[in-house]
Design a protein around this motif. Structure first.
Motif, PDB file in Angstrom:
ATOM      1  N   PHE A  92       0.850  -1.165   0.088  1.00  0.00           N
ATOM      2  CA  PHE A  92       0.007  -0.157  -0.097  1.00  0.00           C
ATOM      3  C   PHE A  92       0.926   1.240   0.024  1.00  0.00           C
ATOM      4  N   THR A  93       2.010   1.356   0.875  1.00  0.00           N
ATOM      5  CA  THR A  93       2.908   2.258   0.624  1.00  0.00           C
ATOM      6  C   THR A  93       3.517   2.613  -0.487  1.00  0.00           C
ATOM      7  N   ALA A  94       4.093   1.579  -1.167  1.00  0.00           N
ATOM      8  CA  ALA A  94       4.386   1.702  -2.572  1.00  0.00           C
ATOM      9  C   ALA A  94       3.270   2.173  -3.356  1.00  0.00           C
ATOM     10  N   ILE A 119       6.446   4.123  10.335  1.00  0.00           N
ATOM     11  CA  ILE A 119       6.274   2.804  11.137  1.00  0.00           C
ATOM     12  C   ILE A 119       7.026   1.774  10.582  1.00  0.00           C
ATOM     13  N   GLN A 120       7.242   1.453   9.393  1.00  0.00           N
ATOM     14  CA  GLN A 120       8.240   0.587   8.669  1.00  0.00           C
ATOM     15  C   GLN A 120       9.438   0.527   8.745  1.00  0.00           C
ATOM     16  N   SER A 121      10.054   1.748   9.093  1.00  0.00           N
ATOM     17  CA  SER A 121      11.334   2.193   9.530  1.00  0.00           C
ATOM     18  C   SER A 121      11.643   1.675  10.731  1.00  0.00           C
ATOM     19  N   SER A 122      10.792   1.295  11.558  1.00  0.00           N
ATOM     20  CA  SER A 122      11.340   0.904  13.109  1.00  0.00           C
ATOM     21  C   SER A 122      12.080  -0.310  13.075  1.00  0.00           C
ATOM     22  N   GLN A 175       3.541   9.102   4.556  1.00  0.00           N
ATOM     23  CA  GLN A 175       4.500   9.255   5.598  1.00  0.00           C
ATOM     24  C   GLN A 175       4.263   8.420   6.799  1.00  0.00           C
ATOM     25  N   ILE A 176       3.043   8.162   7.217  1.00  0.00           N
ATOM     26  CA  ILE A 176       2.843   7.245   8.443  1.00  0.00           C
ATOM     27  C   ILE A 176       3.385   5.927   8.117  1.00  0.00           C
ATOM     28  N   LEU A 177       3.069   5.457   7.311  1.00  0.00           N
ATOM     29  CA  LEU A 177       3.450   4.008   6.815  1.00  0.00           C
ATOM     30  C   LEU A 177       5.136   3.962   6.800  1.00  0.00           C
ATOM     31  N   LEU A 178       5.663   4.975   6.123  1.00  0.00           N
ATOM     32  CA  LEU A 178       7.061   5.108   5.952  1.00  0.00           C
ATOM     33  C   LEU A 178       7.981   4.932   7.303  1.00  0.00           C
ATOM     34  N   ASP A 218      14.351   8.580   5.059  1.00  0.00           N
ATOM     35  CA  ASP A 218      14.358   8.995   3.696  1.00  0.00           C
ATOM     36  C   ASP A 218      12.993   8.312   2.940  1.00  0.00           C
ATOM     37  N   SER A 219      12.628   9.104   1.669  1.00  0.00           N
ATOM     38  CA  SER A 219      11.343   8.746   0.924  1.00  0.00           C
ATOM     39  C   SER A 219      11.608   9.900  -0.439  1.00  0.00           C
ATOM     40  N   PRO A 220      10.878   9.172  -1.361  1.00  0.00           N
ATOM     41  CA  PRO A 220      11.029  10.299  -2.627  1.00  0.00           C
ATOM     42  C   PRO A 220      10.040  11.731  -2.273  1.00  0.00           C
ATOM     43  N   TYR A 221       9.786  11.891  -1.252  1.00  0.00           N
ATOM     44  CA  TYR A 221       9.361  13.036  -0.753  1.00  0.00           C
ATOM     45  C   TYR A 221      10.369  13.847  -0.131  1.00  0.00           C
ATOM     46  N   GLY A 222      11.419  13.380   0.218  1.00  0.00           N
ATOM     47  CA  GLY A 222      12.277  13.942   1.142  1.00  0.00           C
ATOM     48  C   GLY A 222      12.440  13.263   2.442  1.00  0.00           C
ATOM     49  N   ARG A 223      13.073  13.879   3.725  1.00  0.00           N
ATOM     50  CA  ARG A 223      13.312  13.151   4.841  1.00  0.00           C
ATOM     51  C   ARG A 223      12.162  13.601   5.834  1.00  0.00           C
ATOM     52  N   THR A 224      12.001  12.555   6.709  1.00  0.00           N
ATOM     53  CA  THR A 224      11.148  12.521   7.890  1.00  0.00           C
ATOM     54  C   THR A 224      11.955  12.402   9.123  1.00  0.00           C
TER      55      THR A 224
END
Length: 401
Positions: free
Chosen positions: A30-32, A164-167, A159-162, A84-90
């Motif tokens: 879903f994130t992808a 959480i999955q980085s944990s 952003q939320i899913l990214l 990191d993500s295609p949107y930038g860094r969180t």
């Protein structure tokens, strides 16, 4: 306060829940999908995809003593990391017992994750593992360029899913505490992914704000019809958000002074035209840091995060702040059909909140959620209820176990 989403089909009700592994795979897929949908329009653009945060634009140039005196220092909370993500860094913060119940906290539209610092520390002291992050365009998170990306449901869900999955530890399911805009995002997220959310606490939440409270000035200012050049809109919004060294004023969204009456017996204006969102903009957010007030943090973002004001504007336009009854109805349907673990929704409101009018919010939420709505109205509290009434929210969380 708080804003966002578009449509994805309702999950099929089922009494059998997927395994954590299956949930993780579904969330990853879903994130992808969300990332691809949101970034595909910018692949052919020569403009940068995101605006860097102060983490790269300001902090590297400051000496240590000046970093310590920032209203939002980079070491404000434990367990920091960048995702990191295609949107930038969180910017993400995560700490607490690794085997503790998981709680995700989502802040409001203008003040980053440190607005929930006291609440997070109290939860960890009770044995919970917490995760906070700065929404895109706030604090130390990059700002996806608003010309290419709407600050809407898809962006915030990604952003939320990214995060959480980085944990480093699994998050198969969790409770969400959403404050203001964060509440609107939390309800929206849960309506689409009920299997991930086992508890939902919405504090001074957006989502059902009645559009009658939007003044004609706000309608024109945030219109996407092109009546006002974007450069002028940015200047006007910046002027409304700016505190300066002496002013004590509203932080979210913008005051419509003509709508404010000095007569205390008249009903509060509510919505985006409210005059005083925070009773005091001098609320201290970090223990031992006298610089870390609500107003100072907002001004710091205006001065040092070039993506802050565009993110604010786009969130007002596209986030799920108003008229989200259709998504809340899906939320209610998911509860009634046991499509996930969630069985009730807690609504925490400030008695004197001029943005989220308690009577209106209760009436609208009750009509949708019925007996699945649990309510706490904090006497004497205004819109900053999540900041100065953290202990009462913790007591609610403890009842969810």
């Amino acid at each position: 306060m708080t804003t966002l989403l578009h449509r994805i089909s309702h999950p099929a009700p089922s009494p059998t829940f997927p395994s954590p592994v299956a949930l993780g795979l579904c969330a990853a897929s879903f994130t992808a999908l969300l990332i691809w949908t949101s970034v595909r329009t910018s692949f052919n653009s020569d403009s940068p995809r995101s605006i860097p945060s102060p983490a790269s634009s300001q902090i590297p140039e400051l000496p240590e003593d000046q970093i310590k005196s920032l209203p939002y220092p980079p070491n404000a909370l434990p367990g920091s990391r960048h995702v990191d993500s295609p949107y930038g860094r969180t910017r993400v913060y995560e700490w607490g017992p690794e085997n503790g119940p998981r709680i995700l906290l989502i802040h409001g539209i203008s003040t980053p994750s440190i607005a929930l610092a006291d609440l997070a520390h109290r939860l960890v002291a009770e044995g919970y593992r917490v995760l906070l992050f700065d929404l895109f365009g706030r604090g130390y998170s990059s700002a996806p360029c608003s010309q290419a990306h709407r600050y809407d449901s898809a962006l915030y869900m990604s952003q939320i899913l990214l995060c959480i999955q980085s944990s480093p530890v699994p998050w198969p399911s969790f409770t969400i505490i959403g404050y203001s805009l964060g509440g609107a995002i939390a309800a929206d997220f849960t309506s689409y992914l009920p299997n991930l959310v086992e508890g939902l606490v919405l504090v001074a939440s957006g989502g059902l704000i009645r559009t009658k409270h939007i003044s004609w000035k706000s309608r024109i200012l945030y219109s996407t019809a092109g009546f006002i050049p974007e450069s002028l809109i940015k200047r006007l919004v910046t002027r409304r958000l700016w505190t300066g060294p002496q002013a004590a004023r509203s932080i979210e969204p913008e005051p419509d002074l003509s709508a404010v009456s000095s007569n205390p017996d008249e009903p509060r204006a509510g919505g985006l035209r409210s005059h005083a969102v925070y009773t005091s903009s001098q609320l201290r957010l970090l223990p031992g840091n006298d610089y870390s007030t609500v107003s100072n943090v907002v001004d710091w973002q205006i001065l040092h995060h070039k993506g802050f004001v565009p993110a604010f504007i786009s969130s007002i336009r596209y986030a799920p702040i108003h008229n989200q009854h259709h998504r809340w109805k899906v939320l209610a349907e998911n509860i009634s059909t046991k499509a996930g673990k969630l069985r009730e929704v807690w609504l925490v409101l400030g008695e004197t909140d001029p943005i989220i009018i308690a009577d209106e919010m209760v009436e609208d939420a009750k009509a949708i959620l019925g007996d699945n709505l649990k309510l706490k109205i904090v006497k004497g509290a205004a819109h900053e209820v999540a900041i100065d009434s953290a202990s009462e929210i913790v007591e609610i969380i403890k009842t969810l176990q």
